[in-house]
Scaffold this motif. Structure first.
Motif, PDB file in Angstrom:
ATOM      1  N   LYS A 117       0.818  -1.208   0.000  1.00 34.17           N
ATOM      2  CA  LYS A 117       0.000   0.000   0.000  1.00 34.17           C
ATOM      3  C   LYS A 117       0.856   1.264   0.000  1.00 34.17           C
ATOM      4  CE  LYS A 117      -3.824   0.325   2.188  1.00 34.17           C
ATOM      5  NZ  LYS A 117      -4.841   0.431   3.233  1.00 34.17           N
ATOM      6  N   ASN A 118       2.072   1.140   0.509  1.00 29.56           N
ATOM      7  CA  ASN A 118       2.924   2.311   0.611  1.00 29.56           C
ATOM      8  C   ASN A 118       3.725   2.589  -0.652  1.00 29.56           C
ATOM      9  OD1 ASN A 118       2.149   2.997   3.172  1.00 29.56           O
ATOM     10  ND2 ASN A 118       3.725   1.775   4.169  1.00 29.56           N
ATOM     11  N   ILE A 119       3.623   1.692  -1.641  1.00 30.02           N
ATOM     12  CA  ILE A 119       4.404   1.883  -2.855  1.00 30.02           C
ATOM     13  C   ILE A 119       3.588   2.711  -3.843  1.00 30.02           C
ATOM     14  CG2 ILE A 119       5.482   0.725  -4.807  1.00 30.02           C
ATOM     15  CD1 ILE A 119       5.972  -1.648  -2.993  1.00 30.02           C
ATOM     16  N   THR A 120       3.972   3.948  -4.072  1.00 32.15           N
ATOM     17  CA  THR A 120       3.266   4.810  -5.001  1.00 32.15           C
ATOM     18  C   THR A 120       4.216   5.892  -5.489  1.00 32.15           C
ATOM     19  OG1 THR A 120       1.454   6.365  -5.292  1.00 32.15           O
ATOM     20  CG2 THR A 120       2.391   6.225  -3.092  1.00 32.15           C
ATOM     21  N   SER A 121       4.040   6.311  -6.712  1.00 33.99           N
ATOM     22  CA  SER A 121       4.885   7.377  -7.260  1.00 33.99           C
ATOM     23  C   SER A 121       4.048   8.578  -7.651  1.00 33.99           C
ATOM     24  CB  SER A 121       5.645   6.842  -8.478  1.00 33.99           C
ATOM     25  OG  SER A 121       4.729   6.370  -9.458  1.00 33.99           O
ATOM     26  N   ASP A 122       2.829   8.621  -7.175  1.00 33.16           N
ATOM     27  CA  ASP A 122       1.914   9.699  -7.522  1.00 33.16           C
ATOM     28  C   ASP A 122       2.275  10.940  -6.705  1.00 33.16           C
ATOM     29  OD1 ASP A 122      -1.690   9.858  -7.977  1.00 33.16           O
ATOM     30  OD2 ASP A 122      -0.163  11.418  -8.060  1.00 33.16           O
ATOM     31  N   THR A 123       2.820  11.959  -7.371  1.00 34.80           N
ATOM     32  CA  THR A 123       3.232  13.176  -6.690  1.00 34.80           C
ATOM     33  C   THR A 123       2.055  13.889  -6.048  1.00 34.80           C
ATOM     34  OG1 THR A 123       4.984  13.425  -8.325  1.00 34.80           O
ATOM     35  CG2 THR A 123       4.483  15.343  -6.958  1.00 34.80           C
ATOM     36  N   GLY A 124       0.893  13.813  -6.695  1.00 37.77           N
ATOM     37  CA  GLY A 124      -0.295  14.456  -6.142  1.00 37.77           C
ATOM     38  C   GLY A 124      -0.699  13.877  -4.810  1.00 37.77           C
ATOM     39  N   LYS A 125      -0.596  12.546  -4.690  1.00 38.72           N
ATOM     40  CA  LYS A 125      -0.950  11.899  -3.423  1.00 38.72           C
ATOM     41  C   LYS A 125       0.038  12.268  -2.329  1.00 38.72           C
ATOM     42  CE  LYS A 125      -3.432   7.901  -5.249  1.00 38.72           C
ATOM     43  NZ  LYS A 125      -3.479   6.416  -5.326  1.00 38.72           N
ATOM     44  N   ALA A 131      -0.125  17.805   3.096  1.00 37.75           N
ATOM     45  CA  ALA A 131      -1.089  18.804   3.561  1.00 37.75           C
ATOM     46  C   ALA A 131      -1.907  18.260   4.734  1.00 37.75           C
ATOM     47  CB  ALA A 131      -2.005  19.206   2.409  1.00 37.75           C
ATOM     48  N   GLN A 132      -2.254  16.969   4.669  1.00 39.05           N
ATOM     49  CA  GLN A 132      -3.028  16.356   5.753  1.00 39.05           C
ATOM     50  C   GLN A 132      -2.218  16.295   7.044  1.00 39.05           C
ATOM     51  OE1 GLN A 132      -3.931  12.655   3.851  1.00 39.05           O
ATOM     52  NE2 GLN A 132      -5.187  13.649   2.292  1.00 39.05           N
ATOM     53  N   ILE A 133      -0.936  15.948   6.908  1.00 40.09           N
ATOM     54  CA  ILE A 133      -0.062  15.892   8.091  1.00 40.09           C
ATOM     55  C   ILE A 133       0.063  17.284   8.704  1.00 40.09           C
ATOM     56  CG2 ILE A 133       2.322  15.549   8.837  1.00 40.09           C
ATOM     57  CD1 ILE A 133       2.474  13.187   6.894  1.00 40.09           C
ATOM     58  N   GLU A 134       0.198  18.313   7.866  1.00 41.63           N
ATOM     59  CA  GLU A 134       0.302  19.679   8.371  1.00 41.63           C
ATOM     60  C   GLU A 134      -0.979  20.092   9.098  1.00 41.63           C
ATOM     61  OE1 GLU A 134       1.333  22.239   5.172  1.00 41.63           O
ATOM     62  OE2 GLU A 134       3.411  21.537   5.042  1.00 41.63           O
ATOM     63  N   ASP A 171     -16.994  12.119   7.819  1.00 43.09           N
ATOM     64  CA  ASP A 171     -16.498  12.025   6.444  1.00 43.09           C
ATOM     65  C   ASP A 171     -16.275  13.406   5.834  1.00 43.09           C
ATOM     66  OD1 ASP A 171     -15.563  10.838   4.179  1.00 43.09           O
ATOM     67  OD2 ASP A 171     -17.533  10.346   3.351  1.00 43.09           O
ATOM     68  N   ALA A 172     -15.379  14.165   6.468  1.00 38.49           N
ATOM     69  CA  ALA A 172     -15.064  15.516   5.988  1.00 38.49           C
ATOM     70  C   ALA A 172     -13.566  15.624   5.738  1.00 38.49           C
ATOM     71  CB  ALA A 172     -15.499  16.557   7.023  1.00 38.49           C
ATOM     72  N   ALA A 173     -13.205  16.569   4.880  1.00 37.76           N
ATOM     73  CA  ALA A 173     -11.783  16.811   4.619  1.00 37.76           C
ATOM     74  C   ALA A 173     -11.098  17.277   5.901  1.00 37.76           C
ATOM     75  CB  ALA A 173     -11.633  17.863   3.527  1.00 37.76           C
ATOM     76  N   ILE A 174      -9.835  16.875   6.060  1.00 37.82           N
ATOM     77  CA  ILE A 174      -9.105  17.269   7.264  1.00 37.82           C
ATOM     78  C   ILE A 174      -8.881  18.774   7.260  1.00 37.82           C
ATOM     79  CG2 ILE A 174      -6.912  17.095   8.504  1.00 37.82           C
ATOM     80  CD1 ILE A 174      -6.648  14.284   7.652  1.00 37.82           C
ATOM     81  N   SER A 175      -9.256  19.385   8.353  1.00 37.30           N
ATOM     82  CA  SER A 175      -9.063  20.826   8.505  1.00 37.30           C
ATOM     83  C   SER A 175      -8.859  21.121   9.986  1.00 37.30           C
ATOM     84  CB  SER A 175     -10.287  21.583   7.994  1.00 37.30           C
ATOM     85  OG  SER A 175     -10.269  22.923   8.437  1.00 37.30           O
ATOM     86  N   PRO A 176      -7.906  21.998  10.324  1.00 40.75           N
ATOM     87  CA  PRO A 176      -7.710  22.354  11.734  1.00 40.75           C
ATOM     88  C   PRO A 176      -8.976  22.902  12.375  1.00 40.75           C
ATOM     89  CG  PRO A 176      -5.880  23.149  10.404  1.00 40.75           C
ATOM     90  CD  PRO A 176      -6.921  22.650   9.449  1.00 40.75           C
TER      91      PRO A 176
END
Length: 292
Positions: A117-125, A131-134, A171-176
């Motif tokens: 699951k951790n193998i990905t090369s998608d720069t957008g992801k 952004a989610q971590i921030e 089920d909402a986008a992550i936001s502070p």
């Protein structure tokens, strides 16, 4: 003297011949058998080392030793008791170790998949994950500053559906702002945990399992015990903000680390959540910059 040396030399040669014959008889399947057994034993040791199961396992080993001693010395009373005990021993093991066995099977089931699951090369992801971590770090530090208690669970490979059912699906986008509003002390869902799934605030007001580890610091409250319990039952990353002193803590794999700030929390989350190849790329980039 010469005769003694000849005698021991003969024994040594015979022993070496037996060893050589034994080595010649080893098959590839035998080597694989030993490696699998070593892996299983190491996994069991690593799993029970810091858990209540470790003390129970020691007690069970003591019982086995006493059983063999009673058999060897013909202690009829002890042997009778242990014979009856082992008739139901396997069932007793499953009953006593049920929470630990369940957690172990969940982690074994999740481990092989995590690498895929951790193998990905998608720069957008990758950018979205950053952004989610921030947002999570912004939320945690803001809650810490205001001395607002919070419990954030970031789902990884182990699905947390049974705990999501105990709360309310958001089920909402992550936001502070969303996270801070959920944990506002007058909000109806502030006492439970927020579960983050696939980069979204998926549920709030969720109830988590409390750890039964007796070695946990007695000064830690229910939130911290729930965070450790959740990390013992799954591979989730759990962030806790203390209501008393605003200290930010993180629980992973049954271990709790404390005193995070924005920078250290972001670094730790990047290591735990970012794809493996991104971390390797970053390390390679740092090495190149050092060489320059």
């Amino acid at each position: 003297m010469q005769g003694v040396l000849t005698f021991f030399k003969g024994i040594l040669n015979e022993y070496l011949d037996q060893m050589i014959e034994a080595i010649k008889g080893i098959r590839i399947i035998d080597v694989l058998d030993i490696l699998i057994l070593a892996f299983v034993l190491y996994f069991l040791y690593a799993f029970i080392r810091d858990r209540r199961a470790g003390k129970l396992a020691v007690g069970f080993v003591v019982i086995i030793v006493l059983y063999f001693i009673s058999s060897a010395l013909n202690m009829y009373a002890l042997k009778l008791i242990f014979d009856n005990f082992y008739q139901v021993g396997i069932l007793a093991i499953f009953i006593v170790f049920q929470p630990e066995l369940r957690a172990a099977l969940e982690k074994v089931g999740g481990t092989p998949i995590s690498g895929l699951k951790n193998i990905t090369s998608d720069t957008g992801k990758l950018a979205a994950l950053g952004a989610q971590i921030e947002s999570v770090c912004d939320s945690a530090t803001a809650l810490s500053r205001d001395r607002v208690g919070a419990l954030l669970v970031i789902e990884r490979t182990t699905k947390l559906g049974e705990y999501i059912k105990s709360g309310v699906v958001v089920d909402a986008a992550i936001s502070p702002y969303i996270i801070r509003n959920i944990f506002f002390d007058k909000a109806p869902l502030h006492d439970g945990a927020v579960i983050i799934r696939e980069g979204r605030v998926y549920a709030a007001g969720c109830f988590l399992p409390l750890s039964t580890n007796y070695d946990i610091d007695k000064d830690l409250g229910t939130r911290h015990r729930a965070a450790i319990g959740m990390s013992e039952a799954s591979d989730a990353v759990v962030i806790v903000v203390s209501e008393e002193n605003g200290v930010i803590s993180m629980a992973v794999n049954g271990s709790l680390k404390r005193n995070y700030n924005y920078t250290t929390l972001k670094q730790e989350l990047n290591v735990l959540l970012a794809p493996q190849h991104q971390n390797e790329h970053h390390r390679g980039k740092v090495k190149k910059e050092k060489k320059k």
